[in-house]
Design an enzyme around this catalytic site. Structure first.
Site, PDB file in Angstrom:
ATOM      1  N   ILE A   1       0.844  -1.189   0.000  1.00  0.00           N
ATOM      2  CA  ILE A   1       0.000   0.000   0.000  1.00  0.00           C
ATOM      3  C   ILE A   1       0.880   1.241   0.000  1.00  0.00           C
ATOM      4  O   ILE A   1       1.868   1.313   0.735  1.00  0.00           O
ATOM      5  CB  ILE A   1      -0.986   0.018   1.190  1.00  0.00           C
ATOM      6  CG1 ILE A   1      -1.881   1.261   1.134  1.00  0.00           C
ATOM      7  CG2 ILE A   1      -0.263  -0.056   2.526  1.00  0.00           C
ATOM      8  CD1 ILE A   1      -3.090   1.189   2.032  1.00  0.00           C
ATOM      9  N   GLY A   2       0.546   2.170  -0.878  1.00  0.00           N
ATOM     10  CA  GLY A   2       1.310   3.409  -0.977  1.00  0.00           C
ATOM     11  C   GLY A   2       0.379   4.597  -1.090  1.00  0.00           C
ATOM     12  O   GLY A   2      -0.847   4.454  -1.158  1.00  0.00           O
ATOM     13  N   LEU A   3       0.968   5.763  -1.135  1.00  0.00           N
ATOM     14  CA  LEU A   3       0.207   6.997  -1.277  1.00  0.00           C
ATOM     15  C   LEU A   3       0.227   7.438  -2.727  1.00  0.00           C
ATOM     16  O   LEU A   3       1.289   7.718  -3.287  1.00  0.00           O
ATOM     17  CB  LEU A   3       0.803   8.107  -0.403  1.00  0.00           C
ATOM     18  CG  LEU A   3       0.109   9.466  -0.516  1.00  0.00           C
ATOM     19  CD1 LEU A   3      -1.260   9.434   0.162  1.00  0.00           C
ATOM     20  CD2 LEU A   3       0.979  10.579   0.079  1.00  0.00           C
TER      21      LEU A   3
ATOM     22  N   TYR B   1       2.197  14.930 -13.069  1.00  0.00           N
ATOM     23  CA  TYR B   1       1.363  15.357 -11.949  1.00  0.00           C
ATOM     24  C   TYR B   1       1.709  16.781 -11.499  1.00  0.00           C
ATOM     25  O   TYR B   1       0.918  17.418 -10.796  1.00  0.00           O
ATOM     26  CB  TYR B   1       1.527  14.424 -10.741  1.00  0.00           C
ATOM     27  CG  TYR B   1       1.078  13.004 -10.954  1.00  0.00           C
ATOM     28  CD1 TYR B   1       0.459  12.604 -12.137  1.00  0.00           C
ATOM     29  CD2 TYR B   1       1.280  12.043  -9.972  1.00  0.00           C
ATOM     30  CE1 TYR B   1       0.052  11.282 -12.325  1.00  0.00           C
ATOM     31  CE2 TYR B   1       0.871  10.728 -10.144  1.00  0.00           C
ATOM     32  CZ  TYR B   1       0.271  10.347 -11.322  1.00  0.00           C
ATOM     33  OH  TYR B   1      -0.118   9.045 -11.493  1.00  0.00           O
TER      34      TYR B   1
ATOM     35  N   LEU C   1      -9.793   3.042  -5.720  1.00  0.00           N
ATOM     36  CA  LEU C   1     -11.112   3.503  -5.268  1.00  0.00           C
ATOM     37  C   LEU C   1     -11.886   4.139  -6.423  1.00  0.00           C
ATOM     38  O   LEU C   1     -12.923   4.765  -6.217  1.00  0.00           O
ATOM     39  CB  LEU C   1     -10.967   4.505  -4.123  1.00  0.00           C
ATOM     40  CG  LEU C   1     -10.171   4.006  -2.906  1.00  0.00           C
ATOM     41  CD1 LEU C   1     -10.046   5.111  -1.864  1.00  0.00           C
ATOM     42  CD2 LEU C   1     -10.832   2.769  -2.300  1.00  0.00           C
TER      43      LEU C   1
ATOM     44  N   LYS D   1      -5.190   7.636  -3.423  1.00  0.00           N
ATOM     45  CA  LYS D   1      -4.858   9.049  -3.275  1.00  0.00           C
ATOM     46  C   LYS D   1      -5.835   9.714  -2.319  1.00  0.00           C
ATOM     47  O   LYS D   1      -7.046   9.512  -2.400  1.00  0.00           O
ATOM     48  CB  LYS D   1      -4.895   9.736  -4.639  1.00  0.00           C
ATOM     49  CG  LYS D   1      -4.647  11.255  -4.590  1.00  0.00           C
ATOM     50  CD  LYS D   1      -5.923  12.023  -4.813  1.00  0.00           C
ATOM     51  CE  LYS D   1      -5.679  13.527  -4.722  1.00  0.00           C
ATOM     52  NZ  LYS D   1      -6.875  14.311  -5.048  1.00  0.00           N
ATOM     53  N   SER D   2      -5.295  10.510  -1.401  1.00  0.00           N
ATOM     54  CA  SER D   2      -6.114  11.340  -0.540  1.00  0.00           C
ATOM     55  C   SER D   2      -5.266  12.485  -0.025  1.00  0.00           C
ATOM     56  O   SER D   2      -4.049  12.359   0.094  1.00  0.00           O
ATOM     57  CB  SER D   2      -6.681  10.538   0.643  1.00  0.00           C
ATOM     58  OG  SER D   2      -7.478  11.366   1.479  1.00  0.00           O
ATOM     59  N   VAL D   3      -5.922  13.600   0.271  1.00  0.00           N
ATOM     60  CA  VAL D   3      -5.242  14.722   0.923  1.00  0.00           C
ATOM     61  C   VAL D   3      -5.772  14.912   2.340  1.00  0.00           C
ATOM     62  O   VAL D   3      -5.342  15.818   3.048  1.00  0.00           O
ATOM     63  CB  VAL D   3      -5.419  16.032   0.121  1.00  0.00           C
ATOM     64  CG1 VAL D   3      -4.758  15.917  -1.239  1.00  0.00           C
ATOM     65  CG2 VAL D   3      -6.897  16.397  -0.035  1.00  0.00           C
TER      66      VAL D   3
ATOM     67  N   ARG E   1      -8.428  10.170   6.308  1.00  0.00           N
ATOM     68  CA  ARG E   1      -8.647   9.120   5.303  1.00  0.00           C
ATOM     69  C   ARG E   1      -7.336   8.417   4.953  1.00  0.00           C
ATOM     70  O   ARG E   1      -7.327   7.213   4.707  1.00  0.00           O
ATOM     71  CB  ARG E   1      -9.282   9.721   4.050  1.00  0.00           C
ATOM     72  CG  ARG E   1     -10.714  10.188   4.251  1.00  0.00           C
ATOM     73  CD  ARG E   1     -11.423  10.338   2.933  1.00  0.00           C
ATOM     74  NE  ARG E   1     -12.710  10.985   3.104  1.00  0.00           N
ATOM     75  CZ  ARG E   1     -12.949  12.268   2.853  1.00  0.00           C
ATOM     76  NH1 ARG E   1     -11.968  13.044   2.420  1.00  0.00           N
ATOM     77  NH2 ARG E   1     -14.144  12.782   3.029  1.00  0.00           N
TER      78      ARG E   1
END
Length: 335
Positions: free
Chosen positions: A19-21, A53, A218, A277-279, A283
């Site tokens: 799992i990564g960001l 990005y 997701l 991805k989340s900021v 979460r």
């Protein structure tokens, strides 16, 4: 409970955290710093970015802060970035990886991926993506995967990348590269989630001993807002999200977990790495807490059954507008 490994071992014995960001669509300095800080604090050691990005420099500054404080060592992290579409000529690979390394303030990346099988022309040194007046990608039909891959391999030999891999390639394209490669692709990154489970392509990768990384585990839920925004160029995108599926909600209630945790666990139980991805720090933390429960056979069967195949794909012809006629456009093949 089944013992789920927190890492995937690549062919060169490097360990890629399962799992990564993910950092796509996160370009603000404040947002990048908050996301990287939150991720590293809760235990993430895998950060995924890309030249296109537009956030490599911000990520580099965030990482440098952690290094300077002595809170984490470079060798403890797995950093991945990608060759942009305008870099899809063998003589450009060295230049674009050099730019990424300078922005990230690193001497090497753990994984360097070919971001997409289609190439674009260079239309300016500072452009993240070359677009025409309508906002469509400009295609360069001369893309040569084998020649580009040879240039990618040279980055490993030069010590600028620990591993090299591919992103969004289809089975035919994967096989072409694998058969010509001196250094095996380390992994395939692609859109994969409960609505687009990519069973055929994942099985093909397993036959090649090629790990899979889900770059949209997701299904990019922020697209739902963009699809409803009349001023957005994304109104053509499908208005679907497995996060809102009643099957997912029921299983989340059963395990007292969030829908996102259920979806991520579903993928990692298949042996697939995920880079959500989340900021949002809360979460980001929740997304990492998927190792303290297990989906049972009934859960897995129910989640398998909501697959919409290519109808559940978000990153399709509409997203890559302008590339549909490129001879290497990957989604013209069944898988």
């Amino acid at each position: 409970m089944t013992n789920l490994s927190s890492d995937i071992t690549l062919w060169n014995e490097d360990k890629m955290p399962i799992i990564g960001l993910g950092t796509w669509n996160n370009v603000s300095e404040e947002g990048v710093h908050a996301a990287v800080d939150a991720a590293l604090k809760v235990g993430y050691r895998h950060i995924d970015t890309a030249y296109t990005y537009g956030n490599e420099a911000a990520i580099g500054r965030a990482l440098k802060k952690w290094f300077d404080q002595g809170d984490v060592k470079r060798e403890d992290l797995f950093i991945a970035t990608k060759l942009p579409l305008q870099g899809m000529q063998p003589e450009r690979v060295d230049k674009y990886l050099g730019r990424s390394l300078a922005a990230l303030q690193l001497s090497y990346v753990d994984l360097y991926l070919v971001q997409f099988p289609c190439g674009c022309p260079e239309k300016g040194s500072d452009l993240l993506l070359p677009l025409d007046e309508s906002g469509a990608l400009i295609a360069d039909p001369t893309t040569d995967h084998v020649a580009v891959w040879k240039a990618m391999e040279r980055q490993v030999l030069a010590g600028r990348a620990r591993s090299v891999g591919l992103s969004h390639f289809n089975a035919r394209q994967l096989l072409r590269v694998a058969q010509a490669a001196q250094l095996r692709p380390a992994c395939l990154q692609l859109e994969l989630h409960a609505y687009c489970q990519q069973r055929e392509l994942a099985a093909f990768c397993k036959g090649l001993e090629l790990p899979v990384v889900a770059c949209a585990p997701l299904s990019s839920p922020e697209f739902l807002q963009l699809a409803d925004d009349p001023d957005s160029e994304m109104t053509c995108l499908p208005k679907i999200s497995p996060l809102l599926d009643p099957v997912v909600a029921e299983i989340a209630h059963k395990h007292k977990k969030t829908p996102a945790q259920i979806l991520l666990r579903h993928s990692v139980q298949r042996g697939i790495a995920v880079i959500p991805k989340s900021v949002n720090p809360a979460r980001i933390k929740e997304n990492f807490q998927i190792f303290d429960f297990e989906l049972d056979e009934d859960d897995v069967w129910e989640l398998d059954s909501i697959d919409r195949w290519n109808r559940g794909r978000v990153f399709d012809k509409k997203f890559f507008r302008g590339m549909e006629s490129h001879p290497e456009f990957p989604f013209n093949d069944p898988y």
